[in-house]
Structures are given as C-alpha cells and as structure tokens.
Design a protein around this motif. Structure first.
Motif, PDB file in Angstrom:
ATOM      1  N   LEU A  90     -13.100   7.831  -0.063  1.00 53.08           N
ATOM      2  CA  LEU A  90     -13.125   7.343  -1.444  1.00 53.08           C
ATOM      3  C   LEU A  90     -12.564   8.387  -2.403  1.00 53.08           C
ATOM      4  N   PRO A  91     -11.444   8.091  -3.077  1.00 54.34           N
ATOM      5  CA  PRO A  91     -10.887   9.025  -4.052  1.00 54.34           C
ATOM      6  C   PRO A  91     -11.586   8.891  -5.406  1.00 54.34           C
ATOM      7  N   LYS A  92     -11.255   9.786  -6.295  1.00 57.38           N
ATOM      8  CA  LYS A  92     -11.800   9.738  -7.661  1.00 57.38           C
ATOM      9  C   LYS A  92     -11.037   8.712  -8.498  1.00 57.38           C
ATOM     10  N   GLY A  93     -11.737   8.150  -9.483  1.00 54.11           N
ATOM     11  CA  GLY A  93     -11.102   7.267 -10.460  1.00 54.11           C
ATOM     12  C   GLY A  93     -10.422   6.071  -9.831  1.00 54.11           C
ATOM     13  N   ASP A  94      -9.227   5.779 -10.361  1.00 55.76           N
ATOM     14  CA  ASP A  94      -8.503   4.600  -9.879  1.00 55.76           C
ATOM     15  C   ASP A  94      -7.528   4.926  -8.751  1.00 55.76           C
ATOM     16  N   ARG A  95      -7.647   6.114  -8.186  1.00 55.76           N
ATOM     17  CA  ARG A  95      -6.744   6.483  -7.098  1.00 55.76           C
ATOM     18  C   ARG A  95      -7.006   5.667  -5.828  1.00 55.76           C
ATOM     19  N   GLY A  96      -8.217   5.122  -5.727  1.00 56.94           N
ATOM     20  CA  GLY A  96      -8.501   4.254  -4.593  1.00 56.94           C
ATOM     21  C   GLY A  96      -7.644   3.006  -4.626  1.00 56.94           C
ATOM     22  N   GLU A  97      -7.551   2.391  -5.817  1.00 59.19           N
ATOM     23  CA  GLU A  97      -6.709   1.202  -5.941  1.00 59.19           C
ATOM     24  C   GLU A  97      -5.240   1.541  -5.685  1.00 59.19           C
ATOM     25  N   LEU A  98      -4.816   2.745  -6.110  1.00 55.18           N
ATOM     26  CA  LEU A  98      -3.439   3.167  -5.851  1.00 55.18           C
ATOM     27  C   LEU A  98      -3.187   3.263  -4.345  1.00 55.18           C
ATOM     28  N   ALA A  99      -4.138   3.845  -3.619  1.00 60.20           N
ATOM     29  CA  ALA A  99      -3.997   3.972  -2.170  1.00 60.20           C
ATOM     30  C   ALA A  99      -3.917   2.600  -1.514  1.00 60.20           C
ATOM     31  N   VAL A 100      -4.789   1.688  -1.916  1.00 59.30           N
ATOM     32  CA  VAL A 100      -4.799   0.343  -1.343  1.00 59.30           C
ATOM     33  C   VAL A 100      -3.496  -0.383  -1.663  1.00 59.30           C
ATOM     34  N   GLU A 101      -3.049  -0.264  -2.899  1.00 57.45           N
ATOM     35  CA  GLU A 101      -1.820  -0.939  -3.319  1.00 57.45           C
ATOM     36  C   GLU A 101      -0.624  -0.495  -2.482  1.00 57.45           C
ATOM     37  N   THR A 102      -0.419   0.810  -2.380  1.00 54.45           N
ATOM     38  CA  THR A 102       0.771   1.309  -1.681  1.00 54.45           C
ATOM     39  C   THR A 102       0.668   1.133  -0.165  1.00 54.45           C
ATOM     40  N   MET A 103      -0.534   1.240   0.392  1.00 50.56           N
ATOM     41  CA  MET A 103      -0.676   0.987   1.827  1.00 50.56           C
ATOM     42  C   MET A 103      -0.423  -0.477   2.151  1.00 50.56           C
ATOM     43  N   THR A 104      -0.851  -1.370   1.266  1.00 49.66           N
ATOM     44  CA  THR A 104      -0.587  -2.796   1.459  1.00 49.66           C
ATOM     45  C   THR A 104       0.907  -3.075   1.407  1.00 49.66           C
ATOM     46  N   GLU A 105       1.583  -2.521   0.419  1.00 48.98           N
ATOM     47  CA  GLU A 105       3.019  -2.721   0.283  1.00 48.98           C
ATOM     48  C   GLU A 105       3.768  -2.161   1.487  1.00 48.98           C
ATOM     49  N   THR A 106       3.252  -1.076   2.052  1.00 49.48           N
ATOM     50  CA  THR A 106       3.905  -0.439   3.195  1.00 49.48           C
ATOM     51  C   THR A 106       3.745  -1.271   4.455  1.00 49.48           C
ATOM     52  N   GLY A 107       2.560  -1.863   4.658  1.00 49.79           N
ATOM     53  CA  GLY A 107       2.376  -2.719   5.825  1.00 49.79           C
ATOM     54  C   GLY A 107       1.125  -2.482   6.640  1.00 49.79           C
ATOM     55  N   VAL A 108       0.171  -1.717   6.109  1.00 50.75           N
ATOM     56  CA  VAL A 108      -1.081  -1.475   6.826  1.00 50.75           C
ATOM     57  C   VAL A 108      -1.817  -2.797   7.057  1.00 50.75           C
ATOM     58  N   ASP A 109      -2.505  -2.901   8.186  1.00 54.16           N
ATOM     59  CA  ASP A 109      -3.189  -4.149   8.536  1.00 54.16           C
ATOM     60  C   ASP A 109      -4.651  -4.183   8.114  1.00 54.16           C
ATOM     61  N   ALA A 110      -5.289  -3.040   8.027  1.00 53.77           N
ATOM     62  CA  ALA A 110      -6.696  -2.991   7.632  1.00 53.77           C
ATOM     63  C   ALA A 110      -6.996  -1.665   6.964  1.00 53.77           C
TER      64      ALA A 110
END
Length: 249
Positions: free
Chosen positions: A90-110
């Motif tokens: 779990l990152p600080k602030g809104d960096r969690g959403e940033l991680a989820v956003e870019t990993m989703t765009e890249t192609g992560v499955d879970a």
C-alpha cells in the motif's frame, strides 16, 4: 483508432443483429460525455472476457444509446497465459490508484493489496473499504481506457501469510528488491501457468518478510540500477514480464 469500450452488467437478450440498449451511467457517458452518434463503432464488455462489437444506431435523451450488434454477437476472450499477479504494497496518498491504473493499462491480470510491515498507509474499517473500492473503480476505468475486455481482478487485502501462500502456489514467484542478486530480466519464466511478483513499500520489504517469502519459493530480483518507487515498480516489472513471456508479441 480502436472503438471505445463500455461496461455492461450482462448480455441478456444480446444476439447477432439485435439492438442492445446501453443506459445508466455508461449510457450517459457514451451519449453526454463521448457524444457518440449513429454510425460510430463501440465495444461492449462485462469486464470478465465476454464482449460484443456493434455500431451506434441512435442516441436517445442524455443516457440511452442503441447499439446494433454485429453478426458475430457476443464473443469471449480467453484468459492470458501465463497469468501475471502483482502483490502491491500500500503506497501513500493516491499513488495506489496510480499503480493500479498503469498496471491495468500495461496488462496485469490481478492485483493484490498488501499491508506490508513497513507500509505507512493502513487499510482499516470504513477507510479500508473505501480505498479498496477506489482501486477497483480505477481498474475498471483503466481497463476501459486501454480497450481491455478482461479487467484485472483487484483482490481483498492480503496478510503476509496469505501472500506467502499465493507465492507457494505460483509457477514463478519473485520479490522485487534492490539487493536481489539476479535481474528479473534473466529470471527463468514459465511459458504458461502463473507468475506472482511482490512489490514492497517505500521503506522496502523487511528481512522477516523476505525470509517468509523465500521459504515459499520467492527469490529477490532487481529491475535495474535505479530504484523505482513502489507506485511505478510493478508497472515496469509487468512490462518486462509481458515482453519476455511473449504476451506483447
């Protein structure tokens, strides 16, 4: 340009050549935000691999789009292999959403949220439920933006023990760590099955956690000479894995 993607709850009544009614929030987004008009192509998906392509027949009011489905009707996209799961501290602030956003765009499955020992952020009670909801909403929107029809699963928050169990079941398990003796670029990857990679918090994965994960079969790997933030490391690693496994070919 590829057709925009909209999410549907189900495909009840959908059939080749039939008209599907897209309404509610997605219909409003299509009509009032995207301003789609008759003749434009769209893709409808349930986010779990089922999808259909069609052409806008008409826009009615502010939140109702009529879509004429093409002759192929509803199709299903197979799950990718090897399946790539990122355990994200779990990152600080809104960096969690940033991680989820870019990993989703890249192609992560879970994506598995993990409250590591050195995480400053902790998900508890209503705050935790709200944060998890944000991660899931981010994955959904990023899935649409990146034209995916199978969105990544954002799991319930995992404990260290649960992460170890996940690693033990994987065909390849690794922990991103700046002191890893082997680069991820040369790690032996499976041609199919599952890959699980752990991304630690800003303070790093603790020695105790590394030991637990090592007993589960997860070695520490480094990405390169530079040290990435926890919110970007998973995306960089996923891109490397997708390229090496042939999923980007």
């Amino acid at each position: 340009m590829t057709a925009p993607v909209f999410v549907v709850d189900d495909f009840a009544g959908a059939a080749p050549g039939r008209t599907y009614v897209l309404e509610g929030p997605e219909g409003r987004h299509a009509v009032s935000v995207k301003r789609l008009r008759a003749g434009e192509d769209v893709v409808l998906t349930d986010g779990a691999g089922r999808w259909a392509q069609g052409t806008v027949a008409a826009a009615e009011g502010k939140d109702r789009l009529l879509v004429a489905l093409d002759d192929d009707g509803v199709r299903e996209e197979d799950a990718e292999s090897p399946r790539i799961t990122v355990v994200q501290a779990l990152p600080k602030g809104d960096r969690g959403e940033l991680a989820v956003e870019t990993m989703t765009e890249t192609g992560v499955d879970a994506i598995v949220p993990w409250a590591a020992a050195r995480c400053i952020t902790q998900w508890k009670g209503e705050r935790g439920l709200k944060a998890l909801g944000k991660w899931r909403a981010t994955a959904r929107e990023a899935g649409k933006q990146s034209r995916r029809v199978r969105f990544p699963e954002v799991a319930e928050p995992a404990t260290g023990k649960q992460v170890a169990e996940l690693l033990a079941e994987a065909d390849f398990a690794g922990v991103l760590h700046e002191e890893g003796s082997e680069p991820l670029a040369t790690a032996p990857l499976p041609a199919s099955g599952s890959i699980v990679l752990v991304v630690g918090p800003e303070g790093g994965v603790s020695p105790e956690e590394l030991a637990v994960f090592a007993r589960a079969g997860a070695k520490p790997y480094r990405l390169g000479r530079s040290v990435l933030r926890t919110s970007t490391a998973g995306t960089a690693a996923a891109a490397l894995l997708l390229g090496r496994t042939g999923r980007w070919s």
